[in-house]
Design an enzyme around this catalytic site. Structure first.
Site, PDB file in Angstrom:
ATOM      1  N   THR A 102      64.501  15.546  42.088  1.00 37.65           N
ATOM      2  CA  THR A 102      65.132  14.702  43.114  1.00 37.65           C
ATOM      3  C   THR A 102      64.117  14.172  44.117  1.00 37.65           C
ATOM      4  O   THR A 102      64.316  13.095  44.678  1.00 37.65           O
ATOM      5  CB  THR A 102      66.250  15.462  43.852  1.00 37.65           C
ATOM      6  OG1 THR A 102      65.709  16.563  44.578  1.00 37.65           O
ATOM      7  CG2 THR A 102      67.292  15.972  42.866  1.00 37.65           C
ATOM      8  N   LEU A 155      67.021  11.323  46.923  1.00 32.72           N
ATOM      9  CA  LEU A 155      68.451  11.096  46.706  1.00 32.72           C
ATOM     10  C   LEU A 155      68.921  12.116  45.668  1.00 32.72           C
ATOM     11  O   LEU A 155      68.956  11.854  44.467  1.00 32.72           O
ATOM     12  CB  LEU A 155      68.705   9.666  46.242  1.00 32.72           C
ATOM     13  CG  LEU A 155      70.157   9.205  46.280  1.00 32.72           C
ATOM     14  CD1 LEU A 155      70.787   9.415  47.649  1.00 32.72           C
ATOM     15  CD2 LEU A 155      70.258   7.740  45.885  1.00 32.72           C
ATOM     16  N   HIS A 156      69.307  13.304  46.159  1.00 35.75           N
ATOM     17  CA  HIS A 156      69.511  14.465  45.305  1.00 35.75           C
ATOM     18  C   HIS A 156      70.713  14.336  44.364  1.00 35.75           C
ATOM     19  O   HIS A 156      70.585  14.335  43.141  1.00 35.75           O
ATOM     20  CB  HIS A 156      69.705  15.718  46.170  1.00 35.75           C
ATOM     21  CG  HIS A 156      68.631  15.953  47.180  1.00 35.75           C
ATOM     22  ND1 HIS A 156      67.381  16.420  46.830  1.00 35.75           N
ATOM     23  CD2 HIS A 156      68.622  15.803  48.530  1.00 35.75           C
ATOM     24  CE1 HIS A 156      66.651  16.555  47.918  1.00 35.75           C
ATOM     25  NE2 HIS A 156      67.374  16.184  48.960  1.00 35.75           N
ATOM     26  N   ASP A 157      71.916  14.320  44.933  1.00 30.29           N
ATOM     27  CA  ASP A 157      73.125  14.561  44.149  1.00 30.29           C
ATOM     28  C   ASP A 157      73.474  13.486  43.126  1.00 30.29           C
ATOM     29  O   ASP A 157      74.041  13.817  42.068  1.00 30.29           O
ATOM     30  CB  ASP A 157      74.314  14.785  45.090  1.00 30.29           C
ATOM     31  CG  ASP A 157      74.170  16.071  45.887  1.00 30.29           C
ATOM     32  OD1 ASP A 157      73.577  17.027  45.353  1.00 30.29           O
ATOM     33  OD2 ASP A 157      74.635  16.120  47.034  1.00 30.29           O
ATOM     34  N   CYS A 208      71.691  12.277  41.022  1.00 24.82           N
ATOM     35  CA  CYS A 208      71.001  12.600  39.764  1.00 24.82           C
ATOM     36  C   CYS A 208      71.936  13.313  38.793  1.00 24.82           C
ATOM     37  O   CYS A 208      71.810  13.157  37.570  1.00 24.82           O
ATOM     38  CB  CYS A 208      69.774  13.468  40.045  1.00 24.82           C
ATOM     39  SG  CYS A 208      68.423  12.603  40.874  1.00 24.82           S
TER      40      CYS A 208
END
Length: 319
Positions: free
Chosen positions: A201, A247-249, A251
């Site tokens: 991420t 932009l973690h989630d 992914c």
């Protein structure tokens, strides 16, 4: 002969919005041909539960989908005292845009009950669980009804790290650190797991050019996403000195839509639940130095430009 249309993959999203959770939910809602959202369960995490469940409903209404079933789940971790991240996400969890209060109601019942009942009603292991926050709801569901393991197609989660070890402590990523005991339950359950750690991420950065592409869509969703990310990135830009924030989630959802954008390795992952110094650390046996069997596909590479192209194209479908 015309090929028959592909049946959308049934998914349940478990989340603690959070600006990046919001973008992940929007991406899933923009993919009805590929994903069938059976429901969304909220959990305490980035902000307390009364805000996360409200934020889920705000995002569903922003997308014009008040029909999506939304349930409130666990208000605190299984064992430890709760930790939140208002310093990152702001007082509401969705600071940035001025989103209206939701009018759609929560569905009756607890999020853990919804998980157990929906999974147990499935004819086979067909349902994917998309875990965007702490794993409390799933950890509790596994305690309540261990037989759900046989009903889960796979779990795709955002959490952990091994080269990029921690973002809330030196050793631990936020989602795993908040409820390490729930994470331990999930990783030891035997369900197929795909893990999106900080290692991947942190390669998906919300640069100014990428955020401007969302704003240039000229739609309520595009503008809201640009405003969400404009607020969200200010913390990590200051922390890491980068152009933009990880932009973690999203992914997690992008993996379901375009797995070709990612690369990883099947390895053994253990969760630290004893030491206060390293609580919630994901111990990833990347080089196979132990005899432990692999229990997760750990992703560490992403085509970031392709990822943001996917996000922009899908979000452009909202009018």
């Amino acid at each position: 002969m015309t090929p028959s249309p592909k049946t959308p993959r049934p998914i349940i999203i478990d989340t603690d919005p959070g600006q990046d959770d919001a973008v992940a939910i929007l991406l899933a809602l923009a993919a009805p041909e590929e994903l069938s959202i059976l429901g969304i369960t909220a959990v305490a995490g980035n902000v307390p539960l009364p805000l996360t469940e409200k934020n889920v409903r705000k995002i569903c209404e922003l997308a014009g989908r008040p029909d999506i079933p939304v349930y409130a789940g666990c208000a605190r971790p299984m064992v430890r005292r709760g930790v939140t991240a208002e310093h990152v996400h702001g007082r509401t969890g969705l600071d940035g845009p001025d989103l209206p209060e939701p009018t759609m109601a929560l569905r009756p019942g607890h999020g853990v009950d919804f998980l157990v009942e929906t999974l147990m009603a499935a004819h086979d292991a067909s349902i994917t669980l998309c875990m965007l926050g702490p794993l409390t709801n799933l950890g509790m569901a596994l305690v309540r009804e261990p037989a759900i393991v046989n009903k889960i197609r796979d779990v795709v989660l955002m959490g952990g790290g091994w080269r990029e070890t921690g973002n809330i402590t030196p050793a631990a990523e936020f989602n795993i650190h908040v409820d390490p005991h729930a994470a331990h339950n999930v990783f030891e359950s035997g369900v197929p797991i795909t893990m999106m750690p900080l290692d991947v991420t942190h390669k998906a950065l919300t640069t100014r050019q990428r955020v401007d592409r969302f704003k240039s869509l000229g739609t309520p969703v595009g503008t809201a996403v640009a405003d969400l990310l404009g607020f969200f990135e200010r913390f990590d830009e200051g922390k890491y000195g980068t152009d933009g924030a990880p932009l973690h989630d999203p992914c997690v959802i992008a993996w379901l839509l375009r797995p070709d954008l990612f690369k990883g390795r099947r390895v053994a992952v253990e969760i630290e639940t004893e030491s206060e110094r390293t609580m919630g650390m994901t111990v990833v046996d990347w080089w196979g130095v132990t005899a432990r069997p692999a229990n997760a596909l750990v992703i560490d590479q992403i085509d970031a430009d392709g990822f943001f192209d996917l996000l922009t194209e899908r979000l452009s479908r909202f009018r």
